[in-house]
Write a protein that holds these residues in place. Structure first.
Motif, PDB file in Angstrom:
ATOM      1  N   PRO A   1       0.685  -1.001  -0.123  1.00 49.22           N
ATOM      2  CA  PRO A   1      -0.204   0.145   0.143  1.00 49.22           C
ATOM      3  C   PRO A   1       0.618   0.869   0.213  1.00 49.22           C
ATOM      4  N   PRO A   2       0.538   2.275  -0.973  1.00 48.39           N
ATOM      5  CA  PRO A   2       1.072   3.848  -1.056  1.00 48.39           C
ATOM      6  C   PRO A   2       1.455   3.990   0.484  1.00 48.39           C
ATOM      7  N   GLY A   3       2.754   4.414   0.873  1.00 52.58           N
ATOM      8  CA  GLY A   3       2.305   5.049   2.615  1.00 52.58           C
ATOM      9  C   GLY A   3       3.174   3.789   3.863  1.00 52.58           C
ATOM     10  N   ASN A   4       3.025   2.565   3.423  1.00 52.43           N
ATOM     11  CA  ASN A   4       2.631   1.477   4.299  1.00 52.43           C
ATOM     12  C   ASN A   4       1.288   1.901   4.864  1.00 52.43           C
ATOM     13  N   ARG A   5       0.767   1.911   4.047  1.00 45.35           N
ATOM     14  CA  ARG A   5      -0.584   2.454   4.832  1.00 45.35           C
ATOM     15  C   ARG A   5      -2.129   1.071   5.350  1.00 45.35           C
ATOM     16  N   ASP A   6      -1.618   1.385   6.340  1.00 42.22           N
ATOM     17  CA  ASP A   6      -3.065  -0.223   6.284  1.00 42.22           C
ATOM     18  C   ASP A   6      -4.185  -0.328   5.423  1.00 42.22           C
ATOM     19  N   PRO A   7      -3.892  -1.826   4.552  1.00 46.25           N
ATOM     20  CA  PRO A   7      -5.115  -2.343   4.252  1.00 46.25           C
ATOM     21  C   PRO A   7      -6.566  -1.642   4.166  1.00 46.25           C
ATOM     22  N   GLU A   8      -6.969  -1.403   3.322  1.00 43.82           N
ATOM     23  CA  GLU A   8      -8.753  -0.906   3.139  1.00 43.82           C
ATOM     24  C   GLU A   8      -9.539  -1.458   3.768  1.00 43.82           C
ATOM     25  N   PRO A   9     -10.745  -2.254   4.235  1.00 45.19           N
ATOM     26  CA  PRO A   9     -11.223  -3.120   4.052  1.00 45.19           C
ATOM     27  C   PRO A   9     -12.168  -3.882   2.626  1.00 45.19           C
ATOM     28  N   ALA A  10     -12.247  -2.812   1.618  1.00 46.24           N
ATOM     29  CA  ALA A  10     -12.900  -3.481   0.578  1.00 46.24           C
ATOM     30  C   ALA A  10     -11.547  -4.152   0.107  1.00 46.24           C
ATOM     31  N   GLU A  11     -10.288  -3.269   0.341  1.00 43.96           N
ATOM     32  CA  GLU A  11      -8.830  -4.388   0.065  1.00 43.96           C
ATOM     33  C   GLU A  11      -8.924  -5.523  -0.015  1.00 43.96           C
ATOM     34  N   VAL A  12      -8.852  -5.750   1.356  1.00 43.79           N
ATOM     35  CA  VAL A  12      -9.257  -6.919   2.551  1.00 43.79           C
ATOM     36  C   VAL A  12     -10.119  -8.089   2.053  1.00 43.79           C
ATOM     37  N   ALA A  13     -10.964  -7.706   1.987  1.00 42.75           N
ATOM     38  CA  ALA A  13     -12.331  -8.361   0.501  1.00 42.75           C
ATOM     39  C   ALA A  13     -12.379  -9.278  -0.461  1.00 42.75           C
ATOM     40  N   MET A  14     -11.089  -8.515  -0.885  1.00 41.85           N
ATOM     41  CA  MET A  14     -11.587  -8.514  -2.171  1.00 41.85           C
ATOM     42  C   MET A  14     -10.074  -9.426  -2.307  1.00 41.85           C
ATOM     43  N   MET A  15      -8.786  -9.187  -1.460  1.00 41.49           N
ATOM     44  CA  MET A  15      -8.251 -10.868  -1.849  1.00 41.49           C
ATOM     45  C   MET A  15      -8.197 -12.167  -0.490  1.00 41.49           C
ATOM     46  N   ARG A  16      -9.595 -11.865   0.416  1.00 43.23           N
ATOM     47  CA  ARG A  16      -9.517 -13.084   0.838  1.00 43.23           C
ATOM     48  C   ARG A  16      -9.832 -13.880   0.359  1.00 43.23           C
TER      49      ARG A  16
END
Length: 262
Positions: free
Chosen positions: A166-181
């Motif tokens: 993620p840019p700037g090492n930010r936390d992944p967003e919930p939508a991004e986590v759901a996409m990778m689950r």
């Protein structure tokens, strides 16, 4: 009559003076009128324009459903790696250098699930290779486990929820986590570990739907029909060395579980 004749003769003489020397037709010709061929042509008739076709909106793609279908078709870890590398619906991929898939021994009993690659991981294409990864290696070496161990009983297999930084090492967003689950679930199913260790809030949320790693760490639970042990991320331990004591207790709990279920 004689007057008419003299008038006509006078008119003829006047025309001769003007240059008329012969008669070529019964009808006078207007020399100022443009010939028919030189007149501008009338503009061609324009056929009525057909109405523009109505553009239909492109069908919306559900990235989670797309990921689920793609992941389900992978029958091996290598096939899953290729499918994940070709997945283009996550915007994080556009800013990443590499797809960070996994590291370690796929036959290992223990799978470590982290959050996302950092700068060093993005450059090298392997998970946990920066300072946090070096601390992780020392932590698990203390209980006899290593990603380089050829023996499955002493080996580790390491991956992340997010394969792209993620840019700037930010936390992944919930939508991004759901996409990778779906990819994470398929990864775990294909690797088939005895134990899952989640390190940090993101993997805890991805597999259990809950956050709060500081409360959950060290407490055994289950996810995907497998024992799951939450632990704080090594990056947190680098910022808060005092928490290493609790992390050591979590490692000893993992070691006891492996021995009891060996």
């Amino acid at each position: 009559m004689a007057g008419d004749w003299h008038a006509a003769l006078a008119a003829l003489a006047w025309q001769v003076d003007l240059g008329v020397d012969e008669v070529i037709g019964d009808t006078a010709i207007d020399r100022y009128e443009l010939p028919e061929t030189n007149r501008p042509a009338a503009p061609p008739a324009v056929a009525p324009r057909a109405p523009a076709p109505v553009m239909q909106d492109a069908p919306q793609v559900d990235p989670v459903e797309a990921a689920r279908g793609i992941a389900a078709r992978a029958t091996s870890l290598e096939a899953l790696r290729e499918a994940l590398s070709a997945f283009d619906l996550c915007d994080l991929k556009k800013g990443a250098r590499n797809t960070v898939f996994a590291d370690g021994n796929p036959a290992a009993r223990v799978l470590i699930l982290g959050e996302a690659p950092g700068r060093e991981e993005d450059i090298e294409g392997r998970p946990f290779v920066g300072r946090a990864g070096q601390l992780l290696d020392r932590m698990f070496a203390a209980i006899g486990l290593a990603r380089t161990a050829p023996d499955a009983g002493a080996a580790l297999y390491i991956t992340n929820v997010m394969p792209w930084r993620p840019p700037g090492n930010r936390d992944p967003e919930p939508a991004e986590v759901a996409m990778m689950r779906p990819f994470v679930e398929r990864h775990i199913a294909l690797m088939d570990p005895d134990v899952i260790v989640v390190m940090g809030n993101t993997p805890l949320f991805a597999l259990t739907g809950h956050k709060g790693i500081m409360r959950a760490h060290g407490t055994w639970t289950k996810a995907l029909d497998r024992p799951l042990l939450p632990m704080v991320h090594p990056a947190y331990l680098l910022r808060n060395p005092i928490a290493k004591r609790e992390a050591w207790a979590d490692l000893l709990s993992l070691q006891a579980h492996l021995r009891a279920n060996g």
